[in-house]
Design a protein around this motif. Structure first.
Motif, PDB file in Angstrom:
ATOM      1  N   VAL A   1       0.845  -1.208   0.000  1.00 10.97           N
ATOM      2  CA  VAL A   1       0.000   0.000   0.000  1.00 10.97           C
ATOM      3  C   VAL A   1       0.875   1.249   0.000  1.00 10.97           C
ATOM      4  CG1 VAL A   1      -1.610   1.377   1.400  1.00 10.97           C
ATOM      5  CG2 VAL A   1      -2.023  -1.078   1.071  1.00 10.97           C
ATOM      6  N   GLU A   2       1.899   1.264   0.850  1.00 16.40           N
ATOM      7  CA  GLU A   2       2.799   2.429   0.891  1.00 16.40           C
ATOM      8  C   GLU A   2       3.447   2.652  -0.480  1.00 16.40           C
ATOM      9  OE1 GLU A   2       6.690   2.012   2.067  1.00 16.40           O
ATOM     10  OE2 GLU A   2       6.930   3.986   2.979  1.00 16.40           O
ATOM     11  N   ALA A   3       3.917   1.560  -1.092  1.00 18.18           N
ATOM     12  CA  ALA A   3       4.588   1.679  -2.401  1.00 18.18           C
ATOM     13  C   ALA A   3       3.634   2.284  -3.437  1.00 18.18           C
ATOM     14  CB  ALA A   3       5.087   0.310  -2.858  1.00 18.18           C
ATOM     15  N   GLU A   4       2.383   1.823  -3.413  1.00 16.20           N
ATOM     16  CA  GLU A   4       1.394   2.332  -4.366  1.00 16.20           C
ATOM     17  C   GLU A   4       1.094   3.816  -4.102  1.00 16.20           C
ATOM     18  OE1 GLU A   4       0.142   0.925  -7.030  1.00 16.20           O
ATOM     19  OE2 GLU A   4      -1.295   2.536  -7.473  1.00 16.20           O
ATOM     20  N   MET A   5       0.975   4.168  -2.823  1.00 18.87           N
ATOM     21  CA  MET A   5       0.713   5.576  -2.486  1.00 18.87           C
ATOM     22  C   MET A   5       1.871   6.458  -2.953  1.00 18.87           C
ATOM     23  SD  MET A   5      -0.955   5.460   1.321  1.00 18.87           S
ATOM     24  CE  MET A   5      -2.692   5.092   1.602  1.00 18.87           C
ATOM     25  N   LYS A   6       3.094   5.985  -2.746  1.00 15.48           N
ATOM     26  CA  LYS A   6       4.266   6.774  -3.161  1.00 15.48           C
ATOM     27  C   LYS A   6       4.254   6.961  -4.669  1.00 15.48           C
ATOM     28  CE  LYS A   6       7.615   6.448   0.501  1.00 15.48           C
ATOM     29  NZ  LYS A   6       8.668   5.650   1.128  1.00 15.48           N
ATOM     30  N   LYS A   7       3.915   5.875  -5.373  1.00 16.85           N
ATOM     31  CA  LYS A   7       3.862   5.927  -6.833  1.00 16.85           C
ATOM     32  C   LYS A   7       2.881   7.013  -7.286  1.00 16.85           C
ATOM     33  CE  LYS A   7       2.420   2.571 -10.007  1.00 16.85           C
ATOM     34  NZ  LYS A   7       2.087   1.134 -10.218  1.00 16.85           N
ATOM     35  N   ARG A   8       1.807   7.167  -6.516  1.00 13.83           N
ATOM     36  CA  ARG A   8       0.794   8.167  -6.884  1.00 13.83           C
ATOM     37  C   ARG A   8       1.095   9.559  -6.342  1.00 13.83           C
ATOM     38  NH1 ARG A   8      -5.021   4.937  -6.400  1.00 13.83           N
ATOM     39  NH2 ARG A   8      -4.297   3.008  -7.354  1.00 13.83           N
ATOM     40  N   GLY A   9       2.245   9.671  -5.659  1.00 10.98           N
ATOM     41  CA  GLY A   9       2.609  10.979  -5.109  1.00 10.98           C
ATOM     42  C   GLY A   9       1.812  11.380  -3.882  1.00 10.98           C
ATOM     43  N   MET A  10       1.184  10.386  -3.227  1.00  9.17           N
ATOM     44  CA  MET A  10       0.441  10.702  -2.004  1.00  9.17           C
ATOM     45  C   MET A  10       1.418  10.857  -0.831  1.00  9.17           C
ATOM     46  SD  MET A  10      -2.598   7.866  -2.602  1.00  9.17           S
ATOM     47  CE  MET A  10      -3.486   8.102  -1.056  1.00  9.17           C
ATOM     48  N   LYS A  11       1.055  11.699   0.132  1.00 12.41           N
ATOM     49  CA  LYS A  11       1.855  11.810   1.358  1.00 12.41           C
ATOM     50  C   LYS A  11       1.609  10.576   2.219  1.00 12.41           C
ATOM     51  CE  LYS A  11       1.150  16.778   1.868  1.00 12.41           C
ATOM     52  NZ  LYS A  11       0.553  17.771   2.772  1.00 12.41           N
ATOM     53  N   CYS A  12       2.639   9.853   2.571  1.00 10.11           N
ATOM     54  CA  CYS A  12       2.433   8.642   3.368  1.00 10.11           C
ATOM     55  C   CYS A  12       3.700   8.214   4.085  1.00 10.11           C
ATOM     56  CB  CYS A  12       1.939   7.496   2.483  1.00 10.11           C
ATOM     57  SG  CYS A  12       3.131   7.017   1.229  1.00 10.11           S
ATOM     58  N   SER A  13       3.533   7.460   5.172  1.00 10.39           N
ATOM     59  CA  SER A  13       4.650   6.887   5.919  1.00 10.39           C
ATOM     60  C   SER A  13       4.271   5.486   6.354  1.00 10.39           C
ATOM     61  CB  SER A  13       4.939   7.699   7.192  1.00 10.39           C
ATOM     62  OG  SER A  13       5.020   9.074   6.917  1.00 10.39           O
ATOM     63  N   PHE A  14       5.142   4.536   6.067  1.00 17.96           N
ATOM     64  CA  PHE A  14       4.975   3.195   6.618  1.00 17.96           C
ATOM     65  C   PHE A  14       5.377   3.261   8.090  1.00 17.96           C
ATOM     66  CE2 PHE A  14       7.257  -0.829   7.663  1.00 17.96           C
ATOM     67  CZ  PHE A  14       6.147  -1.661   7.704  1.00 17.96           C
ATOM     68  N   ARG A  15       4.517   2.741   8.975  1.00 14.19           N
ATOM     69  CA  ARG A  15       4.809   2.753  10.422  1.00 14.19           C
ATOM     70  C   ARG A  15       5.022   1.330  10.897  1.00 14.19           C
ATOM     71  NH1 ARG A  15       6.268   7.962  10.933  1.00 14.19           N
ATOM     72  NH2 ARG A  15       4.546   9.397  10.552  1.00 14.19           N
ATOM     73  N   ALA A  16       6.219   1.067  11.382  1.00 13.64           N
ATOM     74  CA  ALA A  16       6.638  -0.302  11.693  1.00 13.64           C
ATOM     75  C   ALA A  16       6.322  -0.677  13.128  1.00 13.64           C
ATOM     76  CB  ALA A  16       8.135  -0.433  11.453  1.00 13.64           C
ATOM     77  N   THR A  17       5.804  -1.896  13.292  1.00 11.23           N
ATOM     78  CA  THR A  17       5.468  -2.383  14.638  1.00 11.23           C
ATOM     79  C   THR A  17       6.141  -3.723  14.944  1.00 11.23           C
ATOM     80  OG1 THR A  17       3.494  -3.551  13.841  1.00 11.23           O
ATOM     81  CG2 THR A  17       3.203  -1.247  14.522  1.00 11.23           C
TER      82      THR A  17
ATOM     83  N   GLN B   1      -5.960   4.236  15.684  1.00 16.84           N
ATOM     84  CA  GLN B   1      -7.158   5.037  15.388  1.00 16.84           C
ATOM     85  C   GLN B   1      -7.446   5.062  13.880  1.00 16.84           C
ATOM     86  OE1 GLN B   1      -7.187   9.477  16.225  1.00 16.84           O
ATOM     87  NE2 GLN B   1      -7.628   8.644  18.254  1.00 16.84           N
ATOM     88  N   PRO B   2      -7.497   3.891  13.249  1.00 18.39           N
ATOM     89  CA  PRO B   2      -7.493   3.871  11.789  1.00 18.39           C
ATOM     90  C   PRO B   2      -8.794   4.362  11.160  1.00 18.39           C
ATOM     91  CG  PRO B   2      -7.754   1.653  12.647  1.00 18.39           C
ATOM     92  CD  PRO B   2      -7.493   2.542  13.834  1.00 18.39           C
ATOM     93  N   ASP B   3      -8.640   5.055  10.021  1.00 16.87           N
ATOM     94  CA  ASP B   3      -9.769   5.385   9.167  1.00 16.87           C
ATOM     95  C   ASP B   3     -10.091   4.188   8.283  1.00 16.87           C
ATOM     96  OD1 ASP B   3      -9.880   8.461   9.622  1.00 16.87           O
ATOM     97  OD2 ASP B   3      -7.774   7.969   9.312  1.00 16.87           O
ATOM     98  N   ALA B   4      -9.024   3.512   7.843  1.00 17.74           N
ATOM     99  CA  ALA B   4      -9.183   2.404   6.900  1.00 17.74           C
ATOM    100  C   ALA B   4      -8.464   1.170   7.437  1.00 17.74           C
ATOM    101  CB  ALA B   4      -8.594   2.797   5.550  1.00 17.74           C
TER     102      ALA B   4
ATOM    103  N   ARG C   1      -5.747  -1.539  -6.228  1.00 19.85           N
ATOM    104  CA  ARG C   1      -7.195  -1.547  -5.983  1.00 19.85           C
ATOM    105  C   ARG C   1      -7.520  -1.213  -4.529  1.00 19.85           C
ATOM    106  NH1 ARG C   1      -9.933  -6.466  -7.318  1.00 19.85           N
ATOM    107  NH2 ARG C   1     -11.809  -5.172  -7.385  1.00 19.85           N
ATOM    108  N   LEU C   2      -6.584  -1.504  -3.631  1.00 19.69           N
ATOM    109  CA  LEU C   2      -6.814  -1.112  -2.227  1.00 19.69           C
ATOM    110  C   LEU C   2      -6.724   0.407  -2.086  1.00 19.69           C
ATOM    111  CD1 LEU C   2      -4.670  -3.893  -0.448  1.00 19.69           C
ATOM    112  CD2 LEU C   2      -7.157  -3.874  -0.823  1.00 19.69           C
ATOM    113  N   VAL C   3      -5.743   1.000  -2.715  1.00 18.41           N
ATOM    114  CA  VAL C   3      -5.586   2.463  -2.626  1.00 18.41           C
ATOM    115  C   VAL C   3      -6.753   3.158  -3.338  1.00 18.41           C
ATOM    116  CG1 VAL C   3      -4.070   4.419  -3.156  1.00 18.41           C
ATOM    117  CG2 VAL C   3      -3.082   2.265  -2.356  1.00 18.41           C
ATOM    118  N   ASP C   4      -7.186   2.594  -4.470  1.00 17.04           N
ATOM    119  CA  ASP C   4      -8.392   3.140  -5.144  1.00 17.04           C
ATOM    120  C   ASP C   4      -9.570   3.219  -4.173  1.00 17.04           C
ATOM    121  OD1 ASP C   4      -7.038   3.227  -7.532  1.00 17.04           O
ATOM    122  OD2 ASP C   4      -7.930   1.386  -8.361  1.00 17.04           O
ATOM    123  N   ALA C   5      -9.682   2.195  -3.325  1.00 14.62           N
ATOM    124  CA  ALA C   5     -10.854   2.080  -2.448  1.00 14.62           C
ATOM    125  C   ALA C   5     -10.853   3.115  -1.326  1.00 14.62           C
ATOM    126  CB  ALA C   5     -10.925   0.671  -1.858  1.00 14.62           C
TER     127      ALA C   5
END
Lengths: 332, 332
Positions: free
Chosen positions: A160-176, A240-243, A326-330
């Motif tokens: 998901v992070e990779a796809e968001m980056k590809k689309r130029g969305m602001k995002c950060s993978f948060r590791a647990t 506190q997820p939205d998705a 398709r997940l990011v589309d959603a």
């Protein structure tokens, strides 16, 4: 405090590829950071990276030696220790995913101090965490949840992070978890945090952010897993997820490590995760499903996913086969 | 390893009754174990026990000095330390509910060792716990759960245990927090356990038992509490309860420590606890409700409980006013 890239991946004399599972994940998701691998004679693992000595790694600009292998019997053997001491002497930081802490080995601690180097024991959180506040904070968050442990939650989050980056969305993978922390450069192994602070630690790694920024949070365990559900719920409340993305594996007899427990139905798992997630974020909803279908051939996988899609009305992908578009589309 | 009764309750110079809340709980529930209290000049707390010096306590047969007070600023003052060292010298064990560990004070550790005495830091679990197995084990279990923190879960569990004992039923109170541990003599502060082991630690303190034996397990937090729900779920899964008692407080504006969160409805809380509990025990059900009605007069409390009973179809009591007889009746 962030682990500094680029990395030299320490494989030592790992007996086989499985023993280097963590290193393998890091090399897959951060190929640009992994400049080489350090292997001893008889090493049975190979990340497909250039073999490098410490000297060669230094010349290539490596900052951190990453120990992403399992050690036998929980002991760091002397010939590993010698290499680690050399690495500190030469100015590398050390980051380790071993159960045993580098910070518990006096020679290593002294050598690090003498050379002004950092030690990262990524399985062992060192921060002081606050109790979670639960207050709504700006920024968007997506959490990978699962029907079970080891169903591809980290993989899905990274896709998901990779796809968001590809689309130029602001995002950060948060590791647990440990592999995720090497991949992000920071994070918290939440299952190693004191119980009172699971949600608080999660809030800390998913702080307030721009309104259009997505934290893509690595999930752990499952609300249905009798051993680890507490960790999963703490993560769900703290992030506190939205998705949510529901992760699943196509064929598995019983829950991992629990022979008495069949896997829950995906529908039940969606319902319970949304119910619990809405306690902290009324907008929380499952936006898609990510299934590990590696045991099925292409046709069977397509059929499985189409069936699940008809049943749930949600986009269903195998993030490994199809990516996460398709997940990011959603997310709409 | 069990804390040995009888106890001398150390109050030191606790400024007021609230600072001795833990000691107060122990004295209420184990009056036979609490032979006296040790107070310094200016102590503002009083458990209504005989004031005793260490010498008098020794003569009375006391085995353990119990520190059930809060200390200011997290520091153990020197005049406390002198008393604790004297106690060890005289052959008492020490059991402490302080945040700071006795085990971190070298003089205390040495003195205990030299005198063959035990130190118990009840807030800080010392055992090694396994990951929970989830397998069904013989024996019956009842868990007190809640709509919020601090709604009387420990009180209710102890009232149930007292009623069961009165009826000659086989039962054990299982402690999951500091006051409870002093009362039981053993247990685990589950909120201080590493997250991976919440359920495993709970399984360990509620082991296989006779088919007609009841573990009465002290609950923690609430599945609806944004800070601590992970602890509550780990406890719910680890204790594998047959019966739940839902604990509530009659009038509270918002969840404890969380101004943004109203209390959940009792009905929602019953539904979610049963749902999550049935993942590990299909027979899990809420058998009754225990409400702290201390802010209402008798008539208002009766009216409140009657209304709740009509609404839920479950026996509703205030365990403080009425005891737990109707809850034990409901076990059938």
């Amino acid at each position: 405090m962030k682990i500094q890239a680029p990395y030299l991946m320490f494989l030592g004399d790992a007996p086989d590829q499985l023993a280097a599972k963590v290193a393998n994940g890091v090399a897959k998701w951060r190929p640009d950071w992994c400049l080489g691998q350090l292997r001893f004679d008889g090493c049975g693992a190979d990340l497909g990276l250039t073999d490098m000595s410490l000297e060669e790694a230094k010349a290539a600009g490596v900052k951190t030696l990453v120990i992403g292998v399992a050690n036998r019997g929980g002991v760091i053997p002397d010939h590993w220790k010698a290499s680690l001491l050399d690495a500190l002497e030469m100015g590398f930081d050390l980051a380790s995913g071993l159960h045993n802490k580098l910070a518990d080995i006096p020679e290593i601690v002294e050598k690090a101090k003498a050379n002004g180097r950092q030690l990262f024991d990524v399985r062992h959180p060192t921060g002081n965490f606050d109790v979670a506040k639960g207050s709504k904070r700006p920024g968007k968050r997506l959490l990978a949840v699962g029907t079970d442990c080891s169903v591809g939650k980290m993989f899905t989050a990274l896709a998901v992070e990779a796809e968001m980056k590809k689309r130029g969305m602001k995002c950060s993978f948060r590791a647990t978890g440990q592999t995720g922390i090497f991949i992000a450069g920071d994070g918290v192994s939440v299952d190693a945090v004191i119980s009172d602070f699971i949600s608080g630690a999660t809030e800390q790694i998913t702080p307030a952010n721009d309104a259009d920024h997505w934290d893509v949070v690595e999930g752990q365990g499952s609300l249905f897993h009798a051993s680890f559900a507490g960790v999963s719920l703490g993560l769900l409340h703290g992030s506190q997820p939205d998705a949510l993305v529901m992760c699943h594996v196509a064929e598995r007899d019983h829950m991992r490590g629990l022979p008495d427990f069949p896997l829950p139905s995906i529908q039940d798992c969606i319902e319970v995760n949304e119910r619990m997630g809405r306690m902290v974020n009324p907008d929380c909803r499952v936006i898609g499903i990510s299934v590990n279908t590696s045991m099925l051939d292409d046709a069977a996988a397509d059929e499985y996913l189409a069936g699940l899609e008809a049943e749930t009305g949600l986009p269903c992908v195998d993030a490994y086969r199809h990516g996460a578009a398709r997940l990011v589309d959603a997310l709409g």
